[in-house]
Design a protein around this motif. Sequence first.
Motif, PDB file in Angstrom:
ATOM      1  N   PHE A   1      44.631   1.783  28.434  1.00  0.00           N
ATOM      2  CA  PHE A   1      43.215   2.146  28.513  1.00  0.00           C
ATOM      3  C   PHE A   1      42.877   3.122  27.401  1.00  0.00           C
ATOM      4  O   PHE A   1      43.613   4.071  27.128  1.00  0.00           O
ATOM      5  CB  PHE A   1      42.921   2.777  29.877  1.00  0.00           C
ATOM      6  CG  PHE A   1      41.509   3.289  30.016  1.00  0.00           C
ATOM      7  CD1 PHE A   1      40.474   2.420  30.297  1.00  0.00           C
ATOM      8  CD2 PHE A   1      41.223   4.637  29.859  1.00  0.00           C
ATOM      9  CE1 PHE A   1      39.182   2.876  30.430  1.00  0.00           C
ATOM     10  CE2 PHE A   1      39.932   5.104  29.993  1.00  0.00           C
ATOM     11  CZ  PHE A   1      38.909   4.216  30.280  1.00  0.00           C
TER      12      PHE A   1
ATOM     13  N   ALA B   1      39.146   6.273  35.876  1.00  0.00           N
ATOM     14  CA  ALA B   1      38.630   5.077  35.204  1.00  0.00           C
ATOM     15  C   ALA B   1      39.767   4.242  34.630  1.00  0.00           C
ATOM     16  O   ALA B   1      39.732   3.003  34.660  1.00  0.00           O
ATOM     17  CB  ALA B   1      37.656   5.478  34.101  1.00  0.00           C
TER      18      ALA B   1
ATOM     19  N   TYR C   1      41.236   2.302  37.545  1.00  0.00           N
ATOM     20  CA  TYR C   1      40.326   1.282  38.066  1.00  0.00           C
ATOM     21  C   TYR C   1      40.123   0.147  37.068  1.00  0.00           C
ATOM     22  O   TYR C   1      39.938  -1.005  37.454  1.00  0.00           O
ATOM     23  CB  TYR C   1      38.979   1.905  38.411  1.00  0.00           C
ATOM     24  CG  TYR C   1      38.967   2.667  39.703  1.00  0.00           C
ATOM     25  CD1 TYR C   1      39.460   2.099  40.873  1.00  0.00           C
ATOM     26  CD2 TYR C   1      38.466   3.950  39.775  1.00  0.00           C
ATOM     27  CE1 TYR C   1      39.455   2.791  42.068  1.00  0.00           C
ATOM     28  CE2 TYR C   1      38.455   4.663  40.966  1.00  0.00           C
ATOM     29  CZ  TYR C   1      38.954   4.077  42.111  1.00  0.00           C
ATOM     30  OH  TYR C   1      38.946   4.765  43.282  1.00  0.00           O
ATOM     31  N   ALA C   2      40.129   0.475  35.773  1.00  0.00           N
ATOM     32  CA  ALA C   2      39.852  -0.541  34.757  1.00  0.00           C
ATOM     33  C   ALA C   2      41.060  -1.421  34.472  1.00  0.00           C
ATOM     34  O   ALA C   2      40.932  -2.444  33.801  1.00  0.00           O
ATOM     35  CB  ALA C   2      39.394   0.128  33.456  1.00  0.00           C
TER      36      ALA C   2
ATOM     37  N   THR D   1      43.810  -4.163  34.440  1.00  0.00           N
ATOM     38  CA  THR D   1      43.862  -5.568  34.863  1.00  0.00           C
ATOM     39  C   THR D   1      45.237  -5.939  35.411  1.00  0.00           C
ATOM     40  O   THR D   1      45.490  -7.104  35.707  1.00  0.00           O
ATOM     41  CB  THR D   1      43.526  -6.484  33.677  1.00  0.00           C
ATOM     42  OG1 THR D   1      44.473  -6.241  32.607  1.00  0.00           O
ATOM     43  CG2 THR D   1      42.124  -6.222  33.167  1.00  0.00           C
TER      44      THR D   1
ATOM     45  N   ARG E   1      33.984   0.420  39.219  1.00  0.00           N
ATOM     46  CA  ARG E   1      35.343   0.566  38.688  1.00  0.00           C
ATOM     47  C   ARG E   1      36.372   0.053  39.693  1.00  0.00           C
ATOM     48  O   ARG E   1      37.363  -0.572  39.324  1.00  0.00           O
ATOM     49  CB  ARG E   1      35.608   2.030  38.324  1.00  0.00           C
ATOM     50  CG  ARG E   1      34.917   2.477  37.041  1.00  0.00           C
ATOM     51  CD  ARG E   1      35.443   3.811  36.572  1.00  0.00           C
ATOM     52  NE  ARG E   1      34.997   4.897  37.426  1.00  0.00           N
ATOM     53  CZ  ARG E   1      33.902   5.623  37.211  1.00  0.00           C
ATOM     54  NH1 ARG E   1      33.142   5.357  36.161  1.00  0.00           N
ATOM     55  NH2 ARG E   1      33.568   6.598  38.026  1.00  0.00           N
TER      56      ARG E   1
ATOM     57  N   GLN F   1      34.609  -1.786  34.019  1.00  0.00           N
ATOM     58  CA  GLN F   1      34.430  -0.518  33.336  1.00  0.00           C
ATOM     59  C   GLN F   1      33.000  -0.062  33.593  1.00  0.00           C
ATOM     60  O   GLN F   1      32.059  -0.830  33.428  1.00  0.00           O
ATOM     61  CB  GLN F   1      34.681  -0.680  31.837  1.00  0.00           C
ATOM     62  CG  GLN F   1      36.069  -1.219  31.505  1.00  0.00           C
ATOM     63  CD  GLN F   1      36.183  -1.690  30.077  1.00  0.00           C
ATOM     64  OE1 GLN F   1      35.241  -1.594  29.299  1.00  0.00           O
ATOM     65  NE2 GLN F   1      37.346  -2.219  29.723  1.00  0.00           N
TER      66      GLN F   1
END
Length: 685
Positions: free
Chosen positions: A83, A200, A203-204, A206, A399, A404
Motif C-alpha cells: 500500500f 486504510a 482495508y485496501a 486485496t 474501506r 480505497q
Amino acid sequence: MSRRSAGFVGAWAEIQRQQQRQAEAEARRRREEARQARDYQRLAAQSHREFRQAEARRRTEELDAQVAALQGLLVAGCRAPAFRASSLMRAEEIPPFDPGRLAWPVRMPDPSQYQAQGGWTANRRAQAQAEARARFERDWHAAQASEAQRQQQLAALQRDYEQRTEAQRAEVRRHNAGVMRATEGVRRGEPDSVVEYFSAALYASTAWPEGFPRQVAAAYDAAGRQLVLDWELPGYGVVPEAKSVKYLYGQDQFKDTARPVTQRRALYRGVLAQSMLLVLHQLFTADEYGILDSVALNGFVDAHDPATGRRTCVFLATVMAPRADFTDLQLEQVDPVSCLTDALRGQLATRPDQLTSVRPSRQPQDVGSPVAAHGGDHEPDLYDMDPIAFESLVADLFRAMGMQAVTTQRSNDGGVDVDAMDPTPIRGGKIVVQVKRYRNTVPPTAVRDLYGTVQDVGANKGVLVTTSGFGPGSHTFARGKPLELISGGELIDLLHRHGLRGRLGEGGQSTPAQPTPTGPATRPDDYNVLGMTWSGNVALDVCALVCRGNRVLSEDHFVFFNNPQTPDGSVRAVPAAAPDKAAMRVSFDALPGEADRFVLVAAVDPEVNPQADLSGFTDARIRLLDPAMTELGRLEVSDGRGRETALVLGSFRRRPNGDWDFVLGGKGYTGGLEQLVREYGIEVE
C-alpha cells in the motif's frame, strides 16, 4: 405331373403367409423396441451415474481448492503490491475537447450549381437567371445563418468545457492536497493520521479472501514508535468440515467424508498464524515513512465465550514484532506457526477451535492515546454523531468493503463527502459519495444534485448514504442511472456486516424507524403529485386505494369522485394541469403505518361513455411531480384492452426500510370499477 391348386385355396394360403409375415415382423419390431429400451435405460443409468460421479469429483476439487487457498494465504498476500499513499492520488486526466458535429463549418452554396433552367426566349432566359440568383441568395443567407448559429453553439460548448475541466482539475487538486496533508501527518507521527493511514492499508489490501472479517481497533504510541492493534481473525468455519464428497450409487445420494478433527484444527491454526504474519507484513511494507519500530498485534474472533455464553472478543493469537526481526524473515519459505511462535516469540492458541484464549501483551486502550475502533460493544447513535465523524464512518465502511476511500474537505468539496475507488476490474472505478444525516426523507433534489456531480467529475458511480430514507421520486430518478441509494436500515446492515457499529435512535436499535402516520402535521411541502396522461378520447375516472396487501384499509381510504381525500389527508384528488388528464396528491411519509401499498386505478366513466372500453387507452404514463410541479420522472403504464372497462395502473409498495417502489399493474376488469374495488375488499351495493 402335379396339378396346381384351385384359385381359392391359393389365395387363402397367400393370406395366411402374409399374416404370418406380419406377425413375425411385429414380433421383431417389439423385440427391437424392447432391446432399444433396455439399451436406453442402461445408457441413461450409466450417464446419470457418470454425471453424479463427476459432480462428486467437482465438489471434492472445490474443497481441495479452498484448502489450498487457505494454505497459500501468506504466500499470495506477500506477492500483493504494498500500500502506498500515492495510490490515493488522482491524475488530472481531462478528456480532449470534442465538439462533435459542431467542428464542421456549414458548407456554403456553390454558385455554379445554380444555373438558369429553361428559357427559349430572351425574356424567359432572363427570368430563369433571376430565379437561379434568388435561389442562390436564399440558400446562401440560410447557410450564413446556420454557420453563425454553429459558431455561437461552438463557443458556448467551449466555455462549458473549460468551466467543467477547470472544476475537475480543482477537485483533483483539492483531493490530492487532502491526501498530502494526511500523509504529512503520518510523516510527523500524528497518532490520528498514523492510525488512519495503516487502517486504510489493511482495508485496501486485496490479499484477504472474500468473507474474511476486517474489524480493527488501533492506537499509536508516538513515544515508542509502536502501532498497537486488535485485528479480527476468521472463525473456525473458514476451514471446510468435509474432506471429500462421494456418490453412493445404490442410494443415489452424495455423502460428505468428514475432515479429521486434528487435520482441521491444524489447518485452522495455520490460517490464524498466516493471518497474523500477513497483517504484520502489510503494515511494515506500507510504512514508507519509517515511523514504525514495532507492532503489537492481537488477533481475536467475535464469538460466544465458552465460560459465560455471552458474545465477546476471544483472543487466539498475540505477538509483539520489532521491525528489525520481522524484515529479516523470508515469509514465503517459513512454516507460519513456527515463525509466529518461535521466530517472533508470539502466542497462538493450541486449540483455537475450542476457543482456548491467549492473553494479549498490550492492547490499544493501554497506549493512552485515542483509540480508533471499528467494532466493540458500543453502538453509536448515528443521529447524534458529529457530521465529520459520520463521514469518516462511511469512509471506513467503504474501506472495509475492499475499496480505497478518503473524506474530502469540509468546504469547496463539490458536493462530495467521500472519495472512493473500487479496484475491482471491469465494474470498479471512481465512486463519489454523499452522506445525509437526516431524520426526514431525503428530497429528490439531493439525488439529482448527486447525478450532476457524477457527470461533472466523470465518476463511474454515485452513492447517497442517509440515516433516513428515500421517496418514490428519488428511486424513479435513480432508475437506470449509475446511482445507488442507501437508506438508514441498509446502512446499519452494511456496517454490522463489515465489523462496524451504529444504530438509529434510542434503545440501540439497528433497524430504521418505520414511518408513522402524521396526517395533517406532515410538512406542507412533503408530498408528490402523480399526474396521469394517456392518448385517446375515452373519459376515465382515476382513483386511488390505500391498502395493506390486497385489501383497502377502509372505505374511507378509497379516493374517488365521491370521496376526494383520505381521513388523514395523506391522499387527495387534485385538479390536473396540462398535459395531465387526472392527478392525485400523496404524502408517502404520512400514509398510515399499517399501509404497505398505494394503488392507482382507472375506469371508464359510464355516464360519459356508456359503450366505451379501454381499447383507446394507450401511451399512458404517470408523471411524478414535486410540490413545485417539477417533473421528477415518468412511470410507463400498460395499455388498455378491448372489452375491459377498468384497469390497475400500478402500485407503490413500501419496502422494509420505509422507502416506496413502483410496481407496474396491467390487470383489467370487464365489470368496471365495481368489479375492481370488490377485489380490494369494498362492498358495492
